[in-house]
Enzyme design. Structure first.
Site, PDB file in Angstrom:
ATOM      1  N   HIS A   1      11.642  30.133 -37.675  1.00 48.27           N
ATOM      2  CA  HIS A   1      11.066  28.842 -38.058  1.00 48.27           C
ATOM      3  C   HIS A   1       9.826  28.504 -37.228  1.00 48.27           C
ATOM      4  CE1 HIS A   1      10.593  24.530 -38.605  1.00 48.27           C
ATOM      5  NE2 HIS A   1      10.961  24.305 -37.367  1.00 48.27           N
TER       6      HIS A   1
ATOM      7  N   HIS B   1       7.876  23.580 -30.184  1.00 53.10           N
ATOM      8  CA  HIS B   1       8.121  22.199 -30.616  1.00 53.10           C
ATOM      9  C   HIS B   1       9.595  21.806 -30.684  1.00 53.10           C
ATOM     10  CE1 HIS B   1       8.618  23.856 -34.758  1.00 53.10           C
ATOM     11  NE2 HIS B   1       9.322  22.766 -34.976  1.00 53.10           N
TER      12      HIS B   1
ATOM     13  N   GLU C   1      14.245  19.468 -27.953  1.00 59.30           N
ATOM     14  CA  GLU C   1      15.235  18.828 -28.831  1.00 59.30           C
ATOM     15  C   GLU C   1      16.473  19.694 -29.058  1.00 59.30           C
ATOM     16  OE1 GLU C   1      13.464  16.631 -32.070  1.00 59.30           O
ATOM     17  OE2 GLU C   1      15.092  17.263 -33.402  1.00 59.30           O
ATOM     18  N   ASP C   2      16.285  20.995 -29.154  1.00 59.11           N
ATOM     19  CA  ASP C   2      17.386  21.845 -29.623  1.00 59.11           C
ATOM     20  C   ASP C   2      17.864  22.901 -28.641  1.00 59.11           C
ATOM     21  OD1 ASP C   2      17.500  20.516 -32.055  1.00 59.11           O
ATOM     22  OD2 ASP C   2      16.015  21.817 -32.991  1.00 59.11           O
TER      23      ASP C   2
ATOM     24  N   ASP D   1       5.692  21.881 -39.368  1.00 55.86           N
ATOM     25  CA  ASP D   1       7.158  21.791 -39.312  1.00 55.86           C
ATOM     26  C   ASP D   1       7.726  21.375 -40.668  1.00 55.86           C
ATOM     27  OD1 ASP D   1       9.623  21.839 -37.899  1.00 55.86           O
ATOM     28  OD2 ASP D   1       9.520  19.669 -37.562  1.00 55.86           O
TER      29      ASP D   1
HETATM   30 ZN    ZN Z   1      10.991  22.436 -36.268  1.00 54.03          ZN
END
Ligand code: ZN
Length: 190
Positions: free
Chosen positions: A32, A57, A61-62, A118
């Protein structure tokens, strides 16, 4: 230049190493972020800081990546762009989605470019390779939500914005049954 960008690709690949995308083909997560950086580069984005941030990016967050670590390894500008596109996971999902719409127009140009890349990648996935259990209504609602976010990100790169519009239109058409389902793999000719 190029080695700085590749260093971010390598960092992202390590951080996302054990993660899969939510789609039915459960592809490696790093696919991705590579798709995002590739679509930006193809539309003329050549600022290495933006390309690095595009690759990174989703790390805060992940993955187990902190703002401090990104700042130390890639500098405050790249880390700042990543922070701009990072949702606050302590908030409920519907609030986070609403905030993405509300904050979009106030983002830096770099963050708007990354959002466009994104959403292009995500719209393609949700229309062609959706997560198991997502019915048509949920997939359509997702596409509509990206339209609202991207409305606030326009005016930065006409070619990229036109590409988003195309991907959204063909995704909607696919969900409406006007296009046949995508083949599982575009490279499989057996
Ligand atoms: Zn993303």
């Amino acid at each position: 230049m190029i080695h700085e960008v590749l260093r971010a690709a390598s960092f992202a690949a390590r951080k996302h190493a054990t993660q899969k995308r939510k789609g039915r083909d459960a592809s490696p997560y790093v696919n991705h972020v590579l798709e995002v950086v590739e679509v930006l580069a193809r539309h003329g984005v050549d600022d290495p800081l933006v390309l690095q941030a595009a690759l990174l990016h989703d790390t805060i967050e992940d993955t187990e990546t902190s703002l401090e670590e990104l700042t130390e390894v890639f500098g405050p500008e790249v880390a700042g762009f990543v922070m701009e596109v990072t949702d606050d996971k302590s908030l409920p999902k519907d609030v986070r989605k609403e905030l993405q719409i509300r904050h979009a127009s106030g983002l830096s140009v770099a963050a708007k470019l990354i959002k466009l890349g994104d959403k292009i990648s995500n719209v393609r996935d949700v229309s062609e390779n959706p997560p198991p259990g997502w019915d048509l209504e949920r997939r359509r609602a997702y596409l509509e939500w990206t339209r609202a976010v991207i409305a606030g990100c326009r005016g930065v790169n006409p070619g990229l914005e036109a590409h988003y519009d195309e991907v959204l239109a063909s995704g909607m058409a696919r969900l409406d049954g006007a296009l046949p389902p995508a083949p599982r793999s575009p490279h499989f000719h057996g």
